[in-house]
Design an enzyme around this catalytic site. Sequence first.
Site, PDB file in Angstrom:
ATOM      1  N   ARG A  58       2.574   8.111   9.469  1.00 37.67           N
ATOM      2  CA  ARG A  58       2.348   9.524   9.142  1.00 37.67           C
ATOM      3  C   ARG A  58       1.158  10.099   9.915  1.00 37.67           C
ATOM      4  O   ARG A  58       1.177  11.263  10.303  1.00 37.67           O
ATOM      5  CB  ARG A  58       2.088   9.686   7.639  1.00 37.67           C
ATOM      6  CG  ARG A  58       3.359   9.812   6.822  1.00 37.67           C
ATOM      7  CD  ARG A  58       3.063   9.947   5.328  1.00 37.67           C
ATOM      8  NE  ARG A  58       4.284   9.779   4.553  1.00 37.67           N
ATOM      9  CZ  ARG A  58       5.029  10.794   4.088  1.00 37.67           C
ATOM     10  NH1 ARG A  58       4.671  12.025   4.291  1.00 37.67           N
ATOM     11  NH2 ARG A  58       6.132  10.556   3.402  1.00 37.67           N
TER      12      ARG A  58
ATOM     13  N   GLU B 195      -2.284   4.997   3.238  1.00 41.86           N
ATOM     14  CA  GLU B 195      -2.243   3.618   2.727  1.00 41.86           C
ATOM     15  C   GLU B 195      -3.621   3.057   2.367  1.00 41.86           C
ATOM     16  O   GLU B 195      -3.751   2.271   1.420  1.00 41.86           O
ATOM     17  CB  GLU B 195      -1.549   2.707   3.738  1.00 41.86           C
ATOM     18  CG  GLU B 195      -0.041   2.950   3.870  1.00 41.86           C
ATOM     19  CD  GLU B 195       0.314   4.152   4.721  1.00 41.86           C
ATOM     20  OE1 GLU B 195      -0.605   4.756   5.338  1.00 41.86           O
ATOM     21  OE2 GLU B 195       1.509   4.513   4.779  1.00 41.86           O
TER      22      GLU B 195
ATOM     23  N   GLU C  39      -0.542  -9.015  -1.227  1.00 37.87           N
ATOM     24  CA  GLU C  39      -1.120  -8.458   0.019  1.00 37.87           C
ATOM     25  C   GLU C  39      -2.333  -7.579  -0.319  1.00 37.87           C
ATOM     26  O   GLU C  39      -2.422  -6.405   0.065  1.00 37.87           O
ATOM     27  CB  GLU C  39      -0.093  -7.673   0.841  1.00 37.87           C
ATOM     28  CG  GLU C  39      -0.506  -7.449   2.294  1.00 37.87           C
ATOM     29  CD  GLU C  39       0.492  -6.582   3.066  1.00 37.87           C
ATOM     30  OE1 GLU C  39       0.571  -5.378   2.812  1.00 37.87           O
ATOM     31  OE2 GLU C  39       1.197  -7.139   3.928  1.00 37.87           O
TER      32      GLU C  39
ATOM     33  N   HIS D 240      12.975   5.099  13.097  1.00 38.97           N
ATOM     34  CA  HIS D 240      12.783   5.350  11.660  1.00 38.97           C
ATOM     35  C   HIS D 240      13.494   6.662  11.294  1.00 38.97           C
ATOM     36  O   HIS D 240      13.419   7.632  12.044  1.00 38.97           O
ATOM     37  CB  HIS D 240      11.276   5.445  11.395  1.00 38.97           C
ATOM     38  CG  HIS D 240      10.899   5.425   9.943  1.00 38.97           C
ATOM     39  ND1 HIS D 240      11.192   6.466   9.089  1.00 38.97           N
ATOM     40  CD2 HIS D 240      10.253   4.503   9.197  1.00 38.97           C
ATOM     41  CE1 HIS D 240      10.728   6.179   7.878  1.00 38.97           C
ATOM     42  NE2 HIS D 240      10.160   4.984   7.909  1.00 38.97           N
TER      43      HIS D 240
ATOM     44  N   ASP E  36       0.796  -1.231   0.000  1.00 45.26           N
ATOM     45  CA  ASP E  36       0.000   0.000   0.000  1.00 45.26           C
ATOM     46  C   ASP E  36       0.824   1.274   0.000  1.00 45.26           C
ATOM     47  O   ASP E  36       0.359   2.326   0.398  1.00 45.26           O
ATOM     48  CB  ASP E  36      -0.895  -0.012   1.245  1.00 45.26           C
ATOM     49  CG  ASP E  36      -0.101  -0.282   2.514  1.00 45.26           C
ATOM     50  OD1 ASP E  36       1.129  -0.076   2.491  1.00 45.26           O
ATOM     51  OD2 ASP E  36      -0.705  -0.703   3.516  1.00 45.26           O
TER      52      ASP E  36
ATOM     53  N   HIS F 188       6.375   4.899  13.191  1.00 42.76           N
ATOM     54  CA  HIS F 188       6.674   5.754  12.028  1.00 42.76           C
ATOM     55  C   HIS F 188       5.446   6.280  11.310  1.00 42.76           C
ATOM     56  O   HIS F 188       5.561   7.030  10.341  1.00 42.76           O
ATOM     57  CB  HIS F 188       7.507   4.964  11.010  1.00 42.76           C
ATOM     58  CG  HIS F 188       6.731   3.883  10.328  1.00 42.76           C
ATOM     59  ND1 HIS F 188       5.919   4.128   9.242  1.00 42.76           N
ATOM     60  CD2 HIS F 188       6.619   2.563  10.585  1.00 42.76           C
ATOM     61  CE1 HIS F 188       5.354   2.975   8.858  1.00 42.76           C
ATOM     62  NE2 HIS F 188       5.755   2.022   9.652  1.00 42.76           N
TER      63      HIS F 188
HETATM   64  C1  UD1 Z   1       6.618   4.684   3.835  1.00 49.37           C
HETATM   65  C2  UD1 Z   1       5.229   4.298   3.334  1.00 49.37           C
HETATM   66  C3  UD1 Z   1       4.450   3.590   4.429  1.00 49.37           C
HETATM   67  C4  UD1 Z   1       5.249   2.447   5.044  1.00 49.37           C
HETATM   68  C5  UD1 Z   1       6.608   2.964   5.483  1.00 49.37           C
HETATM   69  C6  UD1 Z   1       7.448   1.820   6.002  1.00 49.37           C
HETATM   70  C7  UD1 Z   1       4.102   5.766   1.717  1.00 49.37           C
HETATM   71  C8  UD1 Z   1       3.281   6.975   1.517  1.00 49.37           C
HETATM   72  N1  UD1 Z   1       4.474   5.499   2.968  1.00 49.37           N
HETATM   73  O1  UD1 Z   1       6.441   5.660   4.840  1.00 49.37           O
HETATM   74  O2  UD1 Z   1       3.242   3.070   3.899  1.00 49.37           O
HETATM   75  O3  UD1 Z   1       4.542   1.954   6.152  1.00 49.37           O
HETATM   76  O4  UD1 Z   1       7.273   3.554   4.356  1.00 49.37           O
HETATM   77  O5  UD1 Z   1       8.577   2.266   6.700  1.00 49.37           O
HETATM   78  O6  UD1 Z   1       4.428   5.097   0.772  1.00 49.37           O
HETATM   79  N2  UD1 Z   1      14.098   8.033   5.105  1.00 49.37           N
HETATM   80  C9  UD1 Z   1      15.475   7.926   5.125  1.00 49.37           C
HETATM   81  N3  UD1 Z   1      16.042   6.716   4.785  1.00 49.37           N
HETATM   82  C10 UD1 Z   1      15.318   5.638   4.437  1.00 49.37           C
HETATM   83  C11 UD1 Z   1      13.920   5.760   4.435  1.00 49.37           C
HETATM   84  C12 UD1 Z   1      13.329   6.968   4.763  1.00 49.37           C
HETATM   85  O7  UD1 Z   1      16.179   8.883   5.435  1.00 49.37           O
HETATM   86  O8  UD1 Z   1      15.883   4.586   4.147  1.00 49.37           O
HETATM   87  C13 UD1 Z   1      13.475   9.337   5.466  1.00 49.37           C
HETATM   88  C14 UD1 Z   1      13.582  10.372   4.346  1.00 49.37           C
HETATM   89  O9  UD1 Z   1      13.745  11.637   4.902  1.00 49.37           O
HETATM   90  C15 UD1 Z   1      12.208  10.257   3.664  1.00 49.37           C
HETATM   91  C16 UD1 Z   1      11.333  10.014   4.869  1.00 49.37           C
HETATM   92  O10 UD1 Z   1      12.081   9.147   5.709  1.00 49.37           O
HETATM   93  O11 UD1 Z   1      11.842  11.415   2.943  1.00 49.37           O
HETATM   94  C17 UD1 Z   1       9.967   9.467   4.577  1.00 49.37           C
HETATM   95  O12 UD1 Z   1      10.014   8.323   3.730  1.00 49.37           O
HETATM   96  P1  UD1 Z   1       8.657   7.884   2.976  1.00 49.37           P
HETATM   97  O13 UD1 Z   1       8.904   6.629   2.231  1.00 49.37           O
HETATM   98  O14 UD1 Z   1       8.080   9.026   2.214  1.00 49.37           O
HETATM   99  O15 UD1 Z   1       7.633   7.667   4.158  1.00 49.37           O
HETATM  100  P2  UD1 Z   1       7.592   6.612   5.315  1.00 49.37           P
HETATM  101  O16 UD1 Z   1       7.028   7.338   6.486  1.00 49.37           O
HETATM  102  O17 UD1 Z   1       8.870   5.904   5.436  1.00 49.37           O
HETATM  103  N1  UDP Z   2      11.985  -3.998  10.443  1.00 50.53           N
HETATM  104  C1  UDP Z   2      13.365  -4.126  10.265  1.00 50.53           C
HETATM  105  N2  UDP Z   2      14.202  -3.318  10.995  1.00 50.53           N
HETATM  106  C2  UDP Z   2      13.742  -2.387  11.864  1.00 50.53           C
HETATM  107  C3  UDP Z   2      12.332  -2.243  12.032  1.00 50.53           C
HETATM  108  C4  UDP Z   2      11.484  -3.065  11.289  1.00 50.53           C
HETATM  109  O1  UDP Z   2      13.826  -4.970   9.495  1.00 50.53           O
HETATM  110  O2  UDP Z   2      14.554  -1.693  12.485  1.00 50.53           O
HETATM  111  C5  UDP Z   2      11.091  -4.846   9.628  1.00 50.53           C
HETATM  112  C6  UDP Z   2      10.038  -5.600  10.392  1.00 50.53           C
HETATM  113  O3  UDP Z   2      10.499  -6.878  10.745  1.00 50.53           O
HETATM  114  C7  UDP Z   2       8.893  -5.683   9.393  1.00 50.53           C
HETATM  115  C8  UDP Z   2       9.082  -4.448   8.546  1.00 50.53           C
HETATM  116  O4  UDP Z   2      10.394  -3.979   8.779  1.00 50.53           O
HETATM  117  O5  UDP Z   2       9.039  -6.796   8.525  1.00 50.53           O
HETATM  118  C9  UDP Z   2       8.071  -3.408   8.901  1.00 50.53           C
HETATM  119  O6  UDP Z   2       8.393  -2.211   8.265  1.00 50.53           O
HETATM  120  P1  UDP Z   2       7.812  -0.808   8.717  1.00 50.53           P
HETATM  121  O7  UDP Z   2       7.383  -0.869  10.145  1.00 50.53           O
HETATM  122  O8  UDP Z   2       8.810   0.204   8.303  1.00 50.53           O
HETATM  123  O9  UDP Z   2       6.566  -0.620   7.744  1.00 50.53           O
HETATM  124  P2  UDP Z   2       5.045  -1.104   7.788  1.00 50.53           P
HETATM  125  O10 UDP Z   2       5.041  -2.589   7.961  1.00 50.53           O
HETATM  126  O11 UDP Z   2       4.377  -0.372   8.902  1.00 50.53           O
HETATM  127  O12 UDP Z   2       4.524  -0.675   6.460  1.00 50.53           O
END
Ligand code: UD1
Ligand code: UDP
Length: 373
Positions: free
Chosen positions: A216, A133, A119, A246, A97, A214
């Site tokens: 939003r 999502e 999924e 995160h 999602d 994490h």
């Molecule tokens: C995204 C997904 C969310 C998922 C989550 C898992 C969308 C809209 N959101 O949210 O559904 O649950 O990932 O973690 O698709 N960043 C880093 N390094 C990384 C990753 C992220 O620095 O490896 C920081 C960056 O500043 C980036 C911010 O996190 O801009 C947000 O990342 P983004 O993918 O937009 O949103 P998430 O909150 O991670």
């Molecule tokens: N996870 C990981 N390292 C971490 C935190 C989470 O590998 O430090 C894994 C966790 O086991 C799960 C996935 O990341 O499989 C969940 O990701 P996240 O919580 O970022 O996203 P969501 O599932 O909420 O979309």
Amino acid sequence: MTKTILVVFGTRPEAIKMFPVVHALKADGAFRVVTCVSAQHRGMLDQVLEIAGIAPDHDLDLMKPDQTLDGLTAALLTELGKVMDAEKPDWVVVQGDTATAMAGALAAYYRKVPVAHVEAGLRSHNIYHPWPEEVNRKIIGTIAALHFAPTETSAAALKAENVDAGAIHVTGNTVIDALQWVSARIEAEPALAGGLADLEARFAGRRIVGVTSHRRENFGGGLEAIAGAIRDIAARPDVALIFPVHPNPNVRRVMEAELAGLDNVAMIEPLDYPHFARLLSISEIMLTDSGGVQEEAPALGKPVLVMRETTERPEGVEAGTARLVGTDRARIVTEIFTLLDDKAAYSAMARAHNPFGDGQAARRIVELLRNAG
Ligand code: UD1
Ligand code: UDP
């Protein structure tokens, strides 16, 4: 003729849930498998690619610090479209999602390429929880030609939206495949998850609570309440909290301001998957707003308190291993203390169940793709 399957993903959870599908597609031999990562996440995605041994055919490297939903989505749509024009896939496979999954499905639709959704059918029925999502999933559900629902509940949600029943297949969730795969890797090579040894020694004798957060929709007040609850829990000297934070700056800012300097709260960098599996196994309780952790914890019999108002994954709650506790500071603390102090309450939740799958989801998905037109 060999079918070309374009597998698109971009974030940590998609990578974790997609690598079993990529492995199974590649092992099958009946397909030309092309992998494309948007790199909506960078470091957290790369951690998964490395352990899973996947070198993507296309890496769009799209992540920007503190990216906006519209900026990200616009870039995804344009760049994924170019990859589709170059690779001319017979199928595009997306997972879950995220913005990457939604834009991948939309770009495929614009080219009339059929989409398979891994999924499928998760619904909270509230478009602001989880945000964005819930709407991403609905858009993908409207487009997809094949819906791989993890459970009967998710299949029923799709049927209720009048999705053709013949296009819905209950496969289980590939996260269980991933968890079993990584557990076997760790068993064969314990050093893969050995990096927590110092923390484990430092917290020896304390009861470990694993934390992730994490979402939003929790930015602002929700995250402040969560940080406050962590402070209150940390006031107990018998407890230690391990919290891989995160990298989203909206999360870091709050957690660093509220929790720095507490000696029994370890705020650490995101763990790679073997180390996170280790954290799950040493934690007495998980406190999280993550989707994936809600699915993994029941498989391991770890009580999980979910800091959300609603869940699109009711199976963990029904199985008794997960409980929705919202983001009210006092409620989170009360629920954690009950589990820590009431043995009966703890054992009622600490039973291993696999409501989300049996570890064979990727095999079923590949079979269905092989037989698809
Ligand atoms: C995204 C997904 C969310 C998922 C989550 C898992 C969308 C809209 N959101 O949210 O559904 O649950 O990932 O973690 O698709 N960043 C880093 N390094 C990384 C990753 C992220 O620095 O490896 C920081 C960056 O500043 C980036 C911010 O996190 O801009 C947000 O990342 P983004 O993918 O937009 O949103 P998430 O909150 O991670
Ligand atoms: N996870 C990981 N390292 C971490 C935190 C989470 O590998 O430090 C894994 C966790 O086991 C799960 C996935 O990341 O499989 C969940 O990701 P996240 O919580 O970022 O996203 P969501 O599932 O909420 O979309």
